[in-house]
Structures are given as C-alpha cells and as structure tokens.
Design a protein around this motif. Structure first.
Motif, PDB file in Angstrom:
ATOM      1  N   UNK A  39       0.778  -1.224   0.000  1.00 29.17           N
ATOM      2  CA  UNK A  39       0.000   0.000   0.000  1.00 29.17           C
ATOM      3  C   UNK A  39       0.808   1.271   0.000  1.00 29.17           C
ATOM      4  N   UNK A  40       2.088   1.203   0.337  1.00 32.24           N
ATOM      5  CA  UNK A  40       2.948   2.384   0.339  1.00 32.24           C
ATOM      6  C   UNK A  40       3.777   2.429  -0.938  1.00 32.24           C
ATOM      7  N   UNK A  41       3.991   3.621  -1.430  1.00 34.40           N
ATOM      8  CA  UNK A  41       4.667   3.827  -2.710  1.00 34.40           C
ATOM      9  C   UNK A  41       5.931   4.651  -2.466  1.00 34.40           C
ATOM     10  N   UNK A  42       7.094   4.085  -2.787  1.00 31.51           N
ATOM     11  CA  UNK A  42       8.350   4.772  -2.479  1.00 31.51           C
ATOM     12  C   UNK A  42       9.314   4.692  -3.657  1.00 31.51           C
ATOM     13  N   UNK A  43      10.269   5.617  -3.642  1.00 30.00           N
ATOM     14  CA  UNK A  43      11.325   5.632  -4.651  1.00 30.00           C
ATOM     15  C   UNK A  43      12.625   6.047  -3.979  1.00 30.00           C
ATOM     16  N   UNK A  44      13.716   5.374  -4.330  1.00 34.18           N
ATOM     17  CA  UNK A  44      15.048   5.754  -3.850  1.00 34.18           C
ATOM     18  C   UNK A  44      15.605   6.846  -4.765  1.00 34.18           C
ATOM     19  N   UNK A  45      16.363   7.744  -4.180  1.00 31.95           N
ATOM     20  CA  UNK A  45      17.044   8.785  -4.934  1.00 31.95           C
ATOM     21  C   UNK A  45      18.543   8.515  -4.862  1.00 31.95           C
ATOM     22  N   UNK A  46      19.238   8.678  -5.981  1.00 31.28           N
ATOM     23  CA  UNK A  46      20.688   8.441  -6.050  1.00 31.28           C
ATOM     24  C   UNK A  46      21.057   7.007  -5.689  1.00 31.28           C
ATOM     25  N   UNK A  47      20.164   6.058  -5.976  1.00 29.53           N
ATOM     26  CA  UNK A  47      20.429   4.698  -5.529  1.00 29.53           C
ATOM     27  C   UNK A  47      21.451   3.976  -6.391  1.00 29.53           C
ATOM     28  N   UNK A  48      21.903   4.592  -7.504  1.00 30.33           N
ATOM     29  CA  UNK A  48      22.929   3.947  -8.327  1.00 30.33           C
ATOM     30  C   UNK A  48      24.343   4.236  -7.820  1.00 30.33           C
ATOM     31  N   UNK A  49      24.456   5.110  -6.826  1.00 29.95           N
ATOM     32  CA  UNK A  49      25.759   5.455  -6.282  1.00 29.95           C
ATOM     33  C   UNK A  49      26.190   4.394  -5.266  1.00 29.95           C
ATOM     34  N   UNK A  50      27.085   3.478  -5.659  1.00 27.57           N
ATOM     35  CA  UNK A  50      27.440   2.345  -4.809  1.00 27.57           C
ATOM     36  C   UNK A  50      28.113   2.784  -3.507  1.00 27.57           C
ATOM     37  N   UNK A  51      28.765   3.935  -3.496  1.00 24.79           N
ATOM     38  CA  UNK A  51      29.438   4.399  -2.293  1.00 24.79           C
ATOM     39  C   UNK A  51      28.450   4.814  -1.213  1.00 24.79           C
ATOM     40  N   UNK A  52      27.210   4.996  -1.593  1.00 25.57           N
ATOM     41  CA  UNK A  52      26.212   5.452  -0.621  1.00 25.57           C
ATOM     42  C   UNK A  52      25.245   4.331  -0.232  1.00 25.57           C
ATOM     43  N   UNK A  53      25.573   3.102  -0.580  1.00 22.82           N
ATOM     44  CA  UNK A  53      24.721   1.979  -0.213  1.00 22.82           C
ATOM     45  C   UNK A  53      23.794   1.599  -1.350  1.00 22.82           C
ATOM     46  N   UNK A  54      22.936   0.604  -1.096  1.00 27.97           N
ATOM     47  CA  UNK A  54      22.008   0.150  -2.116  1.00 27.97           C
ATOM     48  C   UNK A  54      20.590   0.548  -1.758  1.00 27.97           C
ATOM     49  N   UNK A  55      19.750   0.577  -2.773  1.00 27.90           N
ATOM     50  CA  UNK A  55      18.346   0.903  -2.548  1.00 27.90           C
ATOM     51  C   UNK A  55      17.687  -0.147  -1.663  1.00 27.90           C
ATOM     52  N   UNK A  56      18.043  -1.419  -1.861  1.00 29.54           N
ATOM     53  CA  UNK A  56      17.454  -2.480  -1.057  1.00 29.54           C
ATOM     54  C   UNK A  56      17.716  -2.287   0.423  1.00 29.54           C
ATOM     55  N   UNK A  57      18.943  -1.909   0.789  1.00 35.21           N
ATOM     56  CA  UNK A  57      19.267  -1.661   2.193  1.00 35.21           C
ATOM     57  C   UNK A  57      18.423  -0.522   2.754  1.00 35.21           C
ATOM     58  N   UNK A  58      18.296   0.525   1.965  1.00 39.98           N
ATOM     59  CA  UNK A  58      17.530   1.681   2.413  1.00 39.98           C
ATOM     60  C   UNK A  58      16.064   1.335   2.603  1.00 39.98           C
ATOM     61  N   UNK A  59      15.518   0.549   1.683  1.00 38.05           N
ATOM     62  CA  UNK A  59      14.104   0.191   1.781  1.00 38.05           C
ATOM     63  C   UNK A  59      13.848  -0.724   2.969  1.00 38.05           C
ATOM     64  N   UNK A  60      14.775  -1.646   3.244  1.00 33.40           N
ATOM     65  CA  UNK A  60      14.602  -2.514   4.411  1.00 33.40           C
ATOM     66  C   UNK A  60      14.649  -1.699   5.700  1.00 33.40           C
ATOM     67  N   UNK A  61      15.550  -0.729   5.772  1.00 40.08           N
ATOM     68  CA  UNK A  61      15.614   0.142   6.942  1.00 40.08           C
ATOM     69  C   UNK A  61      14.341   0.968   7.078  1.00 40.08           C
ATOM     70  N   UNK A  62      13.845   1.425   5.952  1.00 36.92           N
ATOM     71  CA  UNK A  62      12.608   2.223   5.963  1.00 36.92           C
ATOM     72  C   UNK A  62      11.438   1.379   6.453  1.00 36.92           C
ATOM     73  N   UNK A  63      11.334   0.125   5.987  1.00 35.28           N
ATOM     74  CA  UNK A  63      10.264  -0.769   6.434  1.00 35.28           C
ATOM     75  C   UNK A  63      10.359  -1.009   7.936  1.00 35.28           C
TER      76      UNK A  63
END
Length: 459
Positions: A293-317
C-alpha cells in the motif's frame, strides 16, 4: 471524508496494466473509492483486480451511454434542453469517441457534474488516468487526504515532484469538494459550453476525413489551416508546441486551470486551491516500489558508495513497523511541506504549455522571493499568491508546496501517494503477468520494462 476517483473508459478493450491501478487501491481502503465506468462492449476486458477490490465500483452503461450521459448533463447545466440539439450532439460525440476515445479526457473538468448522480455519498471527487499506481490514500495516516488544514481548500491537485511552480490542475489528480459551485466551474470554458458544437464537429470532421483519405499528409495540412480558424474561440493564440495542435486536442487542464487559479471568477468565489508535489514521475528512470500500500522511490540509488536501494528500503520498512504513527509523522519523515509565496508570470491563455517540457508554462510561479509594497519578504510563511499588475486577481491561499526528503542509510527515500508511469508504457512490456488474481503481490516494483513481482506472501 470519502473520495470518489472517477475513471470512465470508452473505445477498445481496457489496457491490461489497469490491473495494477485497481490492485493498488488497497491503499485507499476506508477513504477512497474508484468509480470505473465502462460500456457493454468493454465488459469482457474489465481486469479481475478491478472486480475484487471492495473500494472499487464498476459501473456498466449501455454502448454509447457515456457520450449520452455527458450530453444530457451538459445540456442540463447550460440550458441546451432542445431535444434536437441533444440527439444531434449525442450521436456526434458518440461517433467521435468511437474514432478517437482519448478525446474523452477533454471533459475531465465536468465529471463532478456529469457523474453527479453517482457521487451523493462522497465529500470529494477527482478524475484520474489508467496509467496510475496508487500509494497510501488513507486520511488517518497522513495529511495527503486529511489534516487540520485539509478542509479549507476547495480544490487540491498533485503535481510532479519539483514541478508545483507550474500552476495548473494535473490530469492524474485534482481533488474537488463535492459542491455544486465547484462542480460547475467548467461552464466557464467555452469548448465545453457555448463552443462545444464547434469543438465536437471540427474534430469529428477531421477524424472522419482521416479514415476516408488516401493522402493523409495533404489532409493534415488542410486540417491545420481549418482548425487554426476553428480554434480561435477556444484558444486566443492558436499556436502549438511539441507537435500538439491546440485545435486538435484541447488540454483537459488548460482552460480549466485558468478558471480555477487565475480568473476573476475564482477571486469572486474566493476559491482556495493547493498544489502539492506528490506525484512520482516517469520522467526519472529510477524504479518505484510498492510495499503493501505504500509507494516509495530511492534517490541516487545507483551510487554504490552510498549503499544500495534495497538496504535503504529494508531500513525504511523497519522504521515504519516500529514507530508509532505520531513518531512516523514527525517533521523528520520523508515527506514534509514548506509553504512558499509565489507570483504568476505568464499569460493564462497561451496553451503552448500542454507539453510538460515547454519552457513557457502558461501559469508559472517564482518561489524565491517577492516584492510586496517595495519590500522583499522571506519564504516559509503561508501567504496569498499574487498576480502581476494588470492581470486578473488570484483567489486567496493558492499555495505552492515543496517536499523535504529524509536520507536513510545514505540513500534518500521519498514516499508519495501517486505514481504516473505513462511514458514507460511506450518502452516496456506492460501486460501484468506478475498479478495473479489468486495471489496478488504484496511487494512489487515498477520499472521502465514493466511490473516485477517481488513478494506474494505476507511475512
């Protein structure tokens, strides 16, 4: 509050990707209902997902019924009650929508009136499109459809992120209070009122000629010359941009935005309008993720030095699962709004802004600082939007909002209630093979290549 999301469909079969539009209406349970209108011809193409959701009402009309309803209700509003006029216009509009069904979108501003007999139990209504994925639409969870300030606005439209300064009502979402004075504002657009016959007949003649012509190039030249003249009562400039001729397609939001935002009528009615940048756009190639039900998008998620989108989304959840709603709604959350003052600097009646990338938007706001009474005042306070001297008055409290984004695991995440994936349909495979009616996904991603199921079972 109860919101009706109006979506009529005419022409051929409904697109398969409408399944995901219907599936994601789960985010609006208790607040929003999708009213999907179709005719008998489209009955077999209604997606299973649209029939399964409790907050989707599928309304079937007889073939030609949508055109008939438009003509009847417009005639009631304009006083054009001649039976001959009604029958003539109904036949012509029905034929036009058979040939060019996309032209139904020109009538969007009138839908609160046209479909009024279906809206009695709703406090608000909006039009939308079939190329939409919804996020959370529950007023108890956020201020997108609720909050202390919500009821003070007559119309609220959601723009693309970073694009709220272009002051017009978006075709994907324009929430109206369900009141007659609001539902009849479209009467002030000539192409839907006194020039409706000119509008319909000119378009119908063109498309019929196209069907019969053996020399389409010559016909297009003749059409442009003829429609430039026919369009003059509808568009003072008669100009075109982005290969879209204003006589051929009257922007569903063009004239109506002028009426609602910058007309003397809006000032007289003291209309209160809010423009909020809450739509994720397909003008970015970054995928969008739907989480229960929630709709999200990562910004700058292609920058490997700043982590991955998957990590960010798991932390967000994890944060969402463990925070109370009050804590989640703190000023540090991904979406927050800052009110800014604005001034309109372009002519309302130049419709060359239909293309989103057009530099000269018909209504555009400067939101850095304004000169008022010879003094510059800082941003950050809710103020009246002003027009330049010599233009018509703007209504009070027309607001421009800018989102603030919270970084999470060195990756910026933004949540929004709406994603418009229209452009991507031209490139990817959009048959919803990942949507099983017996086991729909609880997590999926939307990419330029189509929908990707990530998880079917709740964990």
């Amino acid at each position: 509050m109860r919101v009706a999301i109006i979506l009529p469909w005419v022409g051929g079969a409904m697109p398969p990707h409408l399944s995901f539009t219907c599936h994601t209406m789960i985010g609006g349970l208790g607040t929003a209902t999708l009213l999907l209108f179709h005719e008998v011809t489209q009955k077999q193409s209604v997606p299973e997902a649209c029939l399964a959701r409790s907050n989707i009402e599928v309304k079937e009309l007889q073939d030609g019924g949508i055109a008939a309803l438009h003509v009847r209700r417009i005639a009631e509003a304009t006083g054009s009650l001649s039976r001959v006029w009604n029958v003539d216009m109904q036949l012509k509009l029905e034929r036009l929508l058979q040939i060019a069904p996309a032209l139904l979108s020109e009538f969007k501003p009138s839908w609160g009136w046209v479909f009024g007999e279906y809206l009695y139990e709703y406090s608000h209504w909006t039009y939308t499109d079939v190329d939409i994925v919804f996020g959370r639409l529950n007023s108890e969870l956020d201020d997108w459809l609720g909050g202390v300030e919500f009821d003070r606005y007559d119309i609220q439209t959601w723009s693309f992120l970073g694009d709220a300064g272009r002051l017009f009502l978006r075709g994907q979402w324009a929430l109206h209070k369900n009141e007659q004075r609001i539902n009849l504002l479209w009467l002030n657009c000539g192409h839907l009122n006194e020039d409706l016959r000119i509008n319909i007949e000119a378009k119908l003649q063109f498309y019929q000629d196209m069907l019969e012509s053996k020399n389409s190039h010559r016909l297009k030249l003749l059409y442009r010359k003829r429609m430039t003249t026919a369009a003059l009562p509808l568009d003072e400039s008669g100009l075109h941009e982005c290969s879209v001729h204003t006589g051929r397609f009257i922007s569903a939001e063009g004239c109506y935005s002028c009426v609602v935002i910058s007309s003397s009528l809006a000032a007289a009615l003291d209309l209160r309008v809010r423009i909020s940048p809450l739509v994720l756009s397909d003008h970015s190639d970054v995928p969008v993720f739907w989480f229960r039900g929630s709709l999200v998008r990562c910004i700058n998620h292609w920058n490997s030095k700043r982590g991955t989108c998957g990590e960010a989304l798991r932390a967000w959840k994890h944060i969402r699962a463990n925070y109370t709603m009050r804590a989640y709604r703190s000023p540090e959350t991904p979406i927050n709004a800052v009110f800014k003052r604005a001034i309109v600097i372009h002519d309302c009646f130049n419709m060359r802004w239909i293309c989103r990338s057009a530099r000269r938007a018909a209504l555009h706001a400067l939101v850095d600082k304004l000169e008022l009474g010879g003094q510059f005042e800082p941003l950050g306070q809710e103020k009246t939007v002003l027009l330049r001297p010599g233009k018509e008055l703007l209504p009070k409290a027309t607001l421009v909002m800018t989102p603030m984004i919270k970084p999470s695991v060195s990756i910026q995440i933004i949540e929004a209630p709406l994603f418009h994936f229209r452009k991507w349909v031209d490139y990817g495979r959009w048959h919803p093979t990942s949507l099983d009616k017996n086991m729909p996904p609880v997590i999926f991603s939307v990419k330029s290549s189509g929908f990707v199921c990530l998880q079917r079972h709740r964990t």
